[in-house]
Design a protein around this motif. Sequence first.
Motif, mmCIF file in Angstrom:
data_model
loop_
_atom_site.group_PDB
_atom_site.id
_atom_site.type_symbol
_atom_site.label_atom_id
_atom_site.label_comp_id
_atom_site.label_asym_id
_atom_site.label_seq_id
_atom_site.Cartn_x
_atom_site.Cartn_y
_atom_site.Cartn_z
ATOM 1 N N ASP A 90 0.854 -1.179 0.000
ATOM 2 C CA ASP A 90 0.000 0.000 0.000
ATOM 3 C C ASP A 90 0.892 1.231 0.000
ATOM 4 O O ASP A 90 1.508 1.571 1.002
ATOM 5 N N LYS A 91 0.974 1.888 -1.143
ATOM 6 C CA LYS A 91 1.875 3.021 -1.290
ATOM 7 C C LYS A 91 1.262 4.330 -0.794
ATOM 8 O O LYS A 91 1.967 5.300 -0.569
ATOM 9 N N THR A 92 -0.065 4.357 -0.624
ATOM 10 C CA THR A 92 -0.763 5.604 -0.322
ATOM 11 C C THR A 92 -0.175 6.380 0.853
ATOM 12 O O THR A 92 0.026 7.596 0.746
ATOM 13 N N PRO A 93 0.119 5.748 2.000
ATOM 14 C CA PRO A 93 0.619 6.537 3.139
ATOM 15 C C PRO A 93 1.955 7.231 2.880
ATOM 16 O O PRO A 93 2.313 8.154 3.615
ATOM 17 N N TYR A 94 2.692 6.812 1.859
ATOM 18 C CA TYR A 94 3.999 7.403 1.579
ATOM 19 C C TYR A 94 3.906 8.744 0.856
ATOM 20 O O TYR A 94 4.827 9.558 0.933
ATOM 21 N N LEU A 121 2.940 7.277 -8.018
ATOM 22 C CA LEU A 121 3.233 5.892 -8.335
ATOM 23 C C LEU A 121 2.104 5.279 -9.153
ATOM 24 O O LEU A 121 2.320 4.389 -9.955
ATOM 25 N N ASP A 122 0.883 5.748 -8.928
ATOM 26 C CA ASP A 122 -0.268 5.271 -9.696
ATOM 27 C C ASP A 122 -1.348 6.332 -9.603
ATOM 28 O O ASP A 122 -1.988 6.501 -8.561
ATOM 29 N N THR A 123 -1.571 7.092 -10.676
ATOM 30 C CA THR A 123 -2.534 8.182 -10.620
ATOM 31 C C THR A 123 -3.974 7.697 -10.592
ATOM 32 O O THR A 123 -4.891 8.488 -10.435
ATOM 33 N N LYS A 124 -4.195 6.391 -10.749
ATOM 34 C CA LYS A 124 -5.548 5.855 -10.568
ATOM 35 C C LYS A 124 -5.860 5.634 -9.089
ATOM 36 O O LYS A 124 -6.966 5.261 -8.734
ATOM 37 N N ASP A 125 -4.860 5.854 -8.242
ATOM 38 C CA ASP A 125 -5.044 5.725 -6.798
ATOM 39 C C ASP A 125 -5.724 6.994 -6.292
ATOM 40 O O ASP A 125 -5.073 7.938 -5.860
ATOM 41 N N GLU A 126 -7.064 7.021 -6.363
ATOM 42 C CA GLU A 126 -7.805 8.210 -5.963
ATOM 43 C C GLU A 126 -7.633 8.509 -4.483
ATOM 44 O O GLU A 126 -7.625 9.666 -4.068
ATOM 45 N N SER A 127 -7.476 7.459 -3.667
ATOM 46 C CA SER A 127 -7.282 7.683 -2.234
ATOM 47 C C SER A 127 -5.939 8.365 -1.978
ATOM 48 O O SER A 127 -5.818 9.186 -1.063
ATOM 49 N N LYS A 129 -4.393 10.476 -4.105
ATOM 50 C CA LYS A 129 -4.540 11.883 -4.474
ATOM 51 C C LYS A 129 -5.321 12.647 -3.408
ATOM 52 O O LYS A 129 -4.977 13.779 -3.054
ATOM 53 N N ALA A 130 -6.365 12.006 -2.877
ATOM 54 C CA ALA A 130 -7.163 12.646 -1.833
ATOM 55 C C ALA A 130 -6.330 12.887 -0.579
ATOM 56 O O ALA A 130 -6.441 13.936 0.068
ATOM 57 N N LEU A 131 -5.469 11.913 -0.236
ATOM 58 C CA LEU A 131 -4.626 12.054 0.945
ATOM 59 C C LEU A 131 -3.634 13.200 0.773
ATOM 60 O O LEU A 131 -3.390 13.981 1.705
ATOM 61 N N LEU A 132 -3.051 13.315 -0.414
ATOM 62 C CA LEU A 132 -2.127 14.421 -0.682
ATOM 63 C C LEU A 132 -2.823 15.767 -0.505
ATOM 64 O O LEU A 132 -2.290 16.675 0.148
ATOM 65 N N ARG A 133 -3.995 15.894 -1.079
ATOM 66 C CA ARG A 133 -4.706 17.173 -0.977
ATOM 67 C C ARG A 133 -5.117 17.462 0.465
ATOM 68 O O ARG A 133 -5.036 18.597 0.933
ATOM 69 N N GLU A 134 -5.526 16.416 1.160
ATOM 70 C CA GLU A 134 -5.965 16.583 2.539
ATOM 71 C C GLU A 134 -4.818 16.973 3.466
ATOM 72 O O GLU A 134 -4.978 17.810 4.362
ATOM 73 N N GLN A 135 -3.640 16.396 3.251
ATOM 74 C CA GLN A 135 -2.557 16.553 4.219
ATOM 75 C C GLN A 135 -1.543 17.637 3.885
ATOM 76 O O GLN A 135 -0.876 18.141 4.794
ATOM 77 N N ILE A 136 -1.402 18.016 2.605
ATOM 78 C CA ILE A 136 -0.366 19.014 2.309
ATOM 79 C C ILE A 136 -0.868 20.269 1.611
ATOM 80 O O ILE A 136 -0.239 21.322 1.735
ATOM 81 N N VAL A 137 -1.989 20.215 0.893
ATOM 82 C CA VAL A 137 -2.455 21.402 0.180
ATOM 83 C C VAL A 137 -3.142 22.360 1.157
ATOM 84 O O VAL A 137 -4.058 21.984 1.887
ATOM 85 N N GLY A 138 -2.658 23.598 1.175
ATOM 86 C CA GLY A 138 -3.232 24.604 2.056
ATOM 87 C C GLY A 138 -2.812 24.482 3.510
ATOM 88 O O GLY A 138 -3.272 25.260 4.351
#
Length: 348
Positions: A90-94, A121-127, A129-138
Motif C-alpha cells: 500500500d503506497k498511499t501513506p507514503y 506511483l499510480d494516478t488511478k489511486d484516488e485515495s 490523491k485525496a490524501l495528498l490534498r488533505e494533508q499538504i495542500v493549504g
Amino acid sequence: MALKKHISLYPADLGNGTLKWIPPGNHEVQAMPSVAADIIPGERVTGDLGGSVYLQVLESDCEQLNGRNVVVGRKAYEYPNARATFKAPDKTPYYPILALATIDGEEGAEITIDCLVLQMLDTKDESGKALLREQIVGKHFKLSRNGKVFKLLIKNLVVVPEAFPGYIYTKQMDLLLPDSYNAYLDVGAGTIQGMVVKPNGEIYQGTSFVVERRGVGRIAEDIARNPAIIEALGNRHAKPEQILEAIKGGTYAIGSTFRRVDFKAQYDALRSGWMINAVDDALRYWDHCIELVETIYLFGGGANHMRQIAAVNEGWVILDQPEYVNIRGLALYGAFAGVGATPLRKVG
C-alpha cells in the motif's frame, strides 16, 4: 526578517525506485532512492546522510504529519523499518511525506509554492490523491530538512496522469511528427504504465494502463530469492532495493568488500523474459489501435534495460536519458498548460 520565497511551479516525480525533483535556482535534476524509514521519538540520526534527507515536521496544522520524523533515501536502509515503495503493498501513506522530502529551503525561509506538479506511483489511486490534498495542500508546515528549518505552504496540486509526462516532453521538445498517433511506455522500478495519445493531445480511450510488479524491480526481487545468491551471501537474504540500486548503477554486484557477490548472470537470464512480458502487457492494452501508432516511446529508469527491444523493432524509440524524461516532462508542464514553468538544463 524572514526570507520570503515564491515558487510558481515545483515538479516532483514520486517514482517507485527513485524520487526526482528540480529545485528552482539550479534547475538540475536531483534524485535519491525512494526508500523511507520513520524515526521513533528520541532516536538520533547519526553519521553521513550521503545525499539522503532527514525530514522533521516540527509544526503543522495537519495532525497526521505533525511531529513526524522520517529518513528518506539511501540512509533509510540502515533502519529495520525501512520500506521501499516499489514493493510496498500500500503506497498511499507514503505520498505526503515523500512529496515534502523533495522540497528544500534555506534556513529561516518562508516558502510558498503556487502549484506542486507530481507524478505519482499510480494516478488511478484516488485515495492517494485525496490524501495528498488533505494533508499538504493549504497546510502550513515548519520543517527541518537536514538541519535547515524553514516554513512551507503549498497552495495547489496537479497530479499528471501516468506516462503523460513523456507526451509533454516529446511535444514541448518538438519530437513528434505532424498529425501522428504516438504511444508511451514508462518502465519504472515497480510498474510499467502507458498510453496512446491522439494528434490533438487526447489520450486514446482504453489505452491508459498501470501494471504493478512489472518494472525492473521485479528482476531485483527474483534475484533476491535466488538460492545461489543467498548461498553466496552466507545464507543471508539480500534486500531487493539494494539489488535494484546495483542494477541501476550498472555494478550488478552486492555484499561487502570481503563477500562481494556478482549477479550479472542471473540478471541476464531474467531480463529477456521480463522484457517480453512488459511488451505483451502494453500491446494487450493497445491492440485495438496499434496500427495507428507512428512511434512507441520508451522512458523511465527501466527503459535502459529494454534496448534490445528497441534495436529490433522499427518505430520503438528510447528517449534520451530516459530516467529523466518524467521529471523533465513535469518541469515543462507549465509551458504545456500555460502557467509558470521551471526551465531545464541538460543533465549529465
